[in-house]
Motif scaffolding. Structure first.
Motif, PDB file in Angstrom:
ATOM      1  N   UNK A   6      45.119  42.195  46.930  1.00 47.11           N
ATOM      2  CA  UNK A   6      46.339  40.843  46.096  1.00 47.11           C
ATOM      3  C   UNK A   6      45.791  40.125  45.906  1.00 47.11           C
ATOM      4  N   UNK A   7      45.517  38.891  46.967  1.00 51.10           N
ATOM      5  CA  UNK A   7      45.594  38.145  47.077  1.00 51.10           C
ATOM      6  C   UNK A   7      43.891  37.643  45.578  1.00 51.10           C
ATOM      7  N   UNK A   8      42.984  38.512  46.075  1.00 46.03           N
ATOM      8  CA  UNK A   8      42.358  37.927  45.254  1.00 46.03           C
ATOM      9  C   UNK A   8      42.579  37.872  43.153  1.00 46.03           C
ATOM     10  N   UNK A   9      43.344  38.999  43.322  1.00 43.46           N
ATOM     11  CA  UNK A   9      44.705  39.164  41.591  1.00 43.46           C
ATOM     12  C   UNK A   9      45.196  37.671  41.711  1.00 43.46           C
ATOM     13  N   UNK A  10      45.973  37.275  42.298  1.00 38.17           N
ATOM     14  CA  UNK A  10      46.991  37.061  42.599  1.00 38.17           C
ATOM     15  C   UNK A  10      45.793  35.609  41.930  1.00 38.17           C
ATOM     16  N   UNK A  11      45.260  34.927  42.902  1.00 41.22           N
ATOM     17  CA  UNK A  11      44.713  33.551  42.475  1.00 41.22           C
ATOM     18  C   UNK A  11      44.082  33.637  41.474  1.00 41.22           C
ATOM     19  N   UNK A  12      43.255  34.453  40.903  1.00 47.94           N
ATOM     20  CA  UNK A  12      42.918  34.357  39.720  1.00 47.94           C
ATOM     21  C   UNK A  12      43.483  33.566  38.825  1.00 47.94           C
ATOM     22  N   UNK A  13      44.905  34.843  38.540  1.00 50.33           N
ATOM     23  CA  UNK A  13      45.828  35.313  37.712  1.00 50.33           C
ATOM     24  C   UNK A  13      46.202  32.884  38.297  1.00 50.33           C
ATOM     25  N   UNK A  14      46.501  32.706  39.092  1.00 54.07           N
ATOM     26  CA  UNK A  14      46.866  31.224  39.250  1.00 54.07           C
ATOM     27  C   UNK A  14      45.978  30.325  39.146  1.00 54.07           C
ATOM     28  N   UNK A  86      56.237  44.816  38.479  1.00 52.87           N
ATOM     29  CA  UNK A  86      55.971  45.017  39.985  1.00 52.87           C
ATOM     30  C   UNK A  86      56.924  43.803  40.697  1.00 52.87           C
ATOM     31  N   UNK A  87      56.253  44.564  42.181  1.00 53.23           N
ATOM     32  CA  UNK A  87      57.579  44.001  43.242  1.00 53.23           C
ATOM     33  C   UNK A  87      56.729  41.991  42.839  1.00 53.23           C
ATOM     34  N   UNK A  97      63.767  39.936  37.505  1.00 53.48           N
ATOM     35  CA  UNK A  97      65.481  40.177  36.444  1.00 53.48           C
ATOM     36  C   UNK A  97      65.101  41.767  36.821  1.00 53.48           C
ATOM     37  N   UNK A  98      63.478  42.264  36.284  1.00 54.92           N
ATOM     38  CA  UNK A  98      63.373  43.645  36.113  1.00 54.92           C
ATOM     39  C   UNK A  98      63.385  44.365  36.810  1.00 54.92           C
ATOM     40  N   UNK A  99      63.748  45.780  36.637  1.00 55.75           N
ATOM     41  CA  UNK A  99      63.206  46.801  37.424  1.00 55.75           C
ATOM     42  C   UNK A  99      62.372  46.722  38.264  1.00 55.75           C
ATOM     43  N   UNK A 100      61.794  46.988  39.343  1.00 55.09           N
ATOM     44  CA  UNK A 100      60.956  47.074  40.181  1.00 55.09           C
ATOM     45  C   UNK A 100      60.110  48.346  40.878  1.00 55.09           C
ATOM     46  N   UNK A 101      58.986  48.753  40.231  1.00 53.13           N
ATOM     47  CA  UNK A 101      57.766  50.062  39.639  1.00 53.13           C
ATOM     48  C   UNK A 101      57.553  49.941  41.388  1.00 53.13           C
ATOM     49  N   UNK A 102      57.300  48.864  42.897  1.00 49.70           N
ATOM     50  CA  UNK A 102      56.403  48.570  43.663  1.00 49.70           C
ATOM     51  C   UNK A 102      55.834  47.970  43.195  1.00 49.70           C
ATOM     52  N   UNK A 103      54.383  48.452  44.008  1.00 49.53           N
ATOM     53  CA  UNK A 103      52.841  47.182  44.022  1.00 49.53           C
ATOM     54  C   UNK A 103      52.218  48.013  42.758  1.00 49.53           C
ATOM     55  N   UNK A 104      51.824  46.769  42.190  1.00 43.67           N
ATOM     56  CA  UNK A 104      49.827  47.658  41.133  1.00 43.67           C
ATOM     57  C   UNK A 104      49.436  47.865  41.935  1.00 43.67           C
ATOM     58  N   UNK A 105      49.218  48.145  42.873  1.00 40.51           N
ATOM     59  CA  UNK A 105      48.048  49.119  43.195  1.00 40.51           C
ATOM     60  C   UNK A 105      49.199  50.792  43.809  1.00 40.51           C
ATOM     61  N   UNK A 106      50.159  50.940  44.682  1.00 34.58           N
ATOM     62  CA  UNK A 106      50.781  52.034  45.158  1.00 34.58           C
ATOM     63  C   UNK A 106      51.870  52.054  43.913  1.00 34.58           C
ATOM     64  N   UNK A 107      51.590  51.549  42.740  1.00 36.03           N
ATOM     65  CA  UNK A 107      53.920  51.379  42.441  1.00 36.03           C
ATOM     66  C   UNK A 107      54.322  52.901  41.992  1.00 36.03           C
ATOM     67  N   UNK A 123      45.005  46.571  34.244  1.00 33.64           N
ATOM     68  CA  UNK A 123      44.324  46.153  34.277  1.00 33.64           C
ATOM     69  C   UNK A 123      43.433  46.626  35.012  1.00 33.64           C
ATOM     70  N   UNK A 124      42.113  47.150  34.804  1.00 35.09           N
ATOM     71  CA  UNK A 124      40.957  47.527  34.566  1.00 35.09           C
ATOM     72  C   UNK A 124      40.403  46.967  36.183  1.00 35.09           C
ATOM     73  N   UNK A 125      40.817  45.587  36.385  1.00 39.59           N
ATOM     74  CA  UNK A 125      39.973  45.258  38.018  1.00 39.59           C
ATOM     75  C   UNK A 125      41.055  44.910  39.206  1.00 39.59           C
ATOM     76  N   UNK A 126      42.554  45.390  38.686  1.00 40.72           N
ATOM     77  CA  UNK A 126      43.489  45.231  39.618  1.00 40.72           C
ATOM     78  C   UNK A 126      44.175  46.884  40.119  1.00 40.72           C
ATOM     79  N   UNK A 127      44.690  47.528  39.040  1.00 40.72           N
ATOM     80  CA  UNK A 127      45.146  49.127  39.283  1.00 40.72           C
ATOM     81  C   UNK A 127      44.399  49.632  39.380  1.00 40.72           C
ATOM     82  N   UNK A 128      44.426  50.855  40.127  1.00 40.71           N
ATOM     83  CA  UNK A 128      43.830  51.877  40.458  1.00 40.71           C
ATOM     84  C   UNK A 128      43.720  53.396  39.031  1.00 40.71           C
ATOM     85  N   UNK A 129      42.405  53.741  39.172  1.00 39.31           N
ATOM     86  CA  UNK A 129      42.522  55.067  37.430  1.00 39.31           C
ATOM     87  C   UNK A 129      42.840  55.924  38.396  1.00 39.31           C
ATOM     88  N   UNK A 130      43.407  56.138  39.373  1.00 39.53           N
ATOM     89  CA  UNK A 130      44.162  57.348  39.971  1.00 39.53           C
ATOM     90  C   UNK A 130      45.691  57.364  39.476  1.00 39.53           C
TER      91      UNK A 130
END
Length: 230
Positions: A6-14, A86-87, A97-107, A123-130
């Motif tokens: 998650x920190x890698x993803x968040x830093x990339x976004x920033x 996501x959270x 304020x939107x309804x939260x569905x959990x984390x991007x990796x484990x929604x 996103x392919x680089x963050x979310x899981x194929x599962x």
């Protein structure tokens, strides 16, 4: 899809997406497409991973599983159609304020299903194929983005705007991004690039490869990573 920490993803976004979408703020004022009460038709599109995706038309209800995609939805003026995120989707402030569905990796698939989305953005680089497969098993369409450079980020946002039914807003956002990048290049002129170390994780120390969109963003900003690996 291999999930990044998650920190890698968040830093990339920033370093990239958030900055570009913040520059496109004027597009947020555009009103979302009117919602029809008629039974939806369907449109088949190909997402950025090459998957064929069948999407109800018009898109009335959107769930975003990445902060960058949430910001894109707001930049396109479609926030009234965003029913869940996501959270970690905390920008702009209204996204909290939107309804939260959990984390991007484990929604939470249960919460997502309860929101009755027409489309879930991943996103392919963050979310899981599962997660994508689980959504498919529930009969829920998901659309994946996969940009690797700033130009691809702009193109990806524009393509997503068409998928969501807001092509004019997408063209406006893309045009503004291109103008901002051109202005930046003009401002930097012939200045020598600064050598930098972009840290995305500290334990262990992780930086970026030369063929990543963060490295591309650094080059556009007048810097170059000291890491010379793929």
């Amino acid at each position: 899809m291999k999930a990044l920490p998650r920190p890698l993803f968040r830093s990339a976004i920033a370093g990239t997406i958030a900055v570009l979408l913040a520059c496109a703020a004027p597009a947020r004022a555009q009103s979302p497409s009117p919602i029809s009460a008629a039974s939806p038709s369907y449109r088949e599109v190909t997402d950025e991973t090459g998957r064929a995706v069948r999407i109800p038309q018009p898109v009335r209800r959107i769930v975003s599983l990445a902060p960058s995609l949430t910001e894109t939805v707001y930049a396109l003026g479609l926030q009234d159609h965003l029913v869940g995120d996501t959270d970690f989707c905390d920008y702009p402030a209204d996204a909290q304020k939107k309804t939260k569905v959990g984390g991007g990796i484990n929604p939470s698939l249960e919460i997502i299903a309860s929101l009755r989305p027409d489309i879930v953005l991943v996103t392919k680089s963050f979310n899981r194929l599962e997660t994508v497969h689980s959504l498919e098993n529930l009969g829920i369409s998901s659309y994946a983005t996969d940009p690797h450079t700033l130009d691809e980020i702009v193109a990806s946002s524009k393509k997503l705007s068409d998928v969501l039914g807001a092509p004019e807003a997408g063209a406006s956002v893309a045009g503004d991004m291109h103008r901002r990048l051109a202005d930046l290049q003009k401002h930097l002129g012939s200045l020598s690039p600064k050598r930098v170390l972009f840290v995305v994780w500290t334990q262990p120390l992780i930086s970026i490869g030369k063929d990543t969109f963060i490295a591309d963003a650094l080059r556009r900003a007048g810097a170059v990573s000291i890491v010379d690996s793929d």
